[in-house]
Design a protein around this motif. Sequence first.
Motif, PDB file in Angstrom:
ATOM      1  N   LEU A  58       2.702  35.237  34.584  1.00 17.67           N
ATOM      2  CA  LEU A  58       1.399  35.669  35.100  1.00 17.67           C
ATOM      3  C   LEU A  58       1.541  35.749  36.608  1.00 17.67           C
ATOM      4  N   LEU A  59       1.257  36.922  37.167  1.00 16.55           N
ATOM      5  CA  LEU A  59       1.470  37.136  38.594  1.00 16.55           C
ATOM      6  C   LEU A  59       0.172  37.467  39.303  1.00 16.55           C
ATOM      7  N   ASP A  60      -0.272  36.596  40.192  1.00 16.29           N
ATOM      8  CA  ASP A  60      -1.384  36.921  41.078  1.00 16.29           C
ATOM      9  C   ASP A  60      -0.877  38.000  42.036  1.00 16.29           C
ATOM     10  N   VAL A  61      -1.609  39.094  42.147  1.00 15.72           N
ATOM     11  CA  VAL A  61      -1.156  40.227  42.960  1.00 15.72           C
ATOM     12  C   VAL A  61      -1.036  39.853  44.429  1.00 15.72           C
ATOM     13  N   ASN A  62      -1.929  39.002  44.929  1.00 20.94           N
ATOM     14  CA  ASN A  62      -1.956  38.662  46.343  1.00 20.94           C
ATOM     15  C   ASN A  62      -1.651  37.184  46.523  1.00 20.94           C
ATOM     16  N   LEU A  63      -0.504  36.886  47.122  1.00 22.70           N
ATOM     17  CA  LEU A  63      -0.106  35.503  47.394  1.00 22.70           C
ATOM     18  C   LEU A  63      -0.248  35.234  48.884  1.00 22.70           C
ATOM     19  N   ALA A  64      -1.352  34.644  49.266  1.00 29.92           N
ATOM     20  CA  ALA A  64      -1.592  34.311  50.676  1.00 29.92           C
ATOM     21  C   ALA A  64      -1.389  35.528  51.573  1.00 29.92           C
ATOM     22  N   GLY A  65      -1.909  36.677  51.134  1.00 33.54           N
ATOM     23  CA  GLY A  65      -1.832  37.897  51.929  1.00 33.54           C
ATOM     24  C   GLY A  65      -0.576  38.721  51.724  1.00 33.54           C
ATOM     25  N   VAL A  66       0.321  38.277  50.865  1.00 34.43           N
ATOM     26  CA  VAL A  66       1.573  38.993  50.591  1.00 34.43           C
ATOM     27  C   VAL A  66       1.539  39.490  49.150  1.00 34.43           C
ATOM     28  N   ARG A  67       1.887  40.740  48.945  1.00 36.81           N
ATOM     29  CA  ARG A  67       1.897  41.316  47.601  1.00 36.81           C
ATOM     30  C   ARG A  67       3.039  40.747  46.778  1.00 36.81           C
ATOM     31  N   VAL A  68       2.799  40.580  45.485  1.00 37.23           N
ATOM     32  CA  VAL A  68       3.737  39.948  44.562  1.00 37.23           C
ATOM     33  C   VAL A  68       4.730  40.945  43.952  1.00 37.23           C
TER      34      VAL A  68
END
Length: 122
Positions: A58-68
Amino acid sequence: MSDNKLSGRRILVVEDEMLVSMLVTDLLEDFGCTVVGPVARLPAALEAAAGDGFDAALLDVNLAGVRVFPVADVLAERGIPFVFVSGYGELDSDGQHEGRPVVQKPFSPDALEVALANCFPD
């Protein structure tokens, strides 16, 4: 959903929001899954994606402002199924991951379960 397709599956969770990762962890465990992670930052997520020990992610698209998307690239190259989780609607991945499953935040437990179960065809 009750066919138990997820029982025993190991799911890598890539999510930077602590409360969301706790909720996802609880839901996955309720589905019978084993949670790998959660991983909150891109470098650690890339390392985890290159490793073994999980069946899907499961991948959150936005990781602290960085795309996954670099993590998605690694998983796609390895043939490991994954589901995006997003609060932004469109993925905006330059079309490379168009057609991949996306669960919109806020999500229902059923939506998450169905999206993950679809990663494992009969």
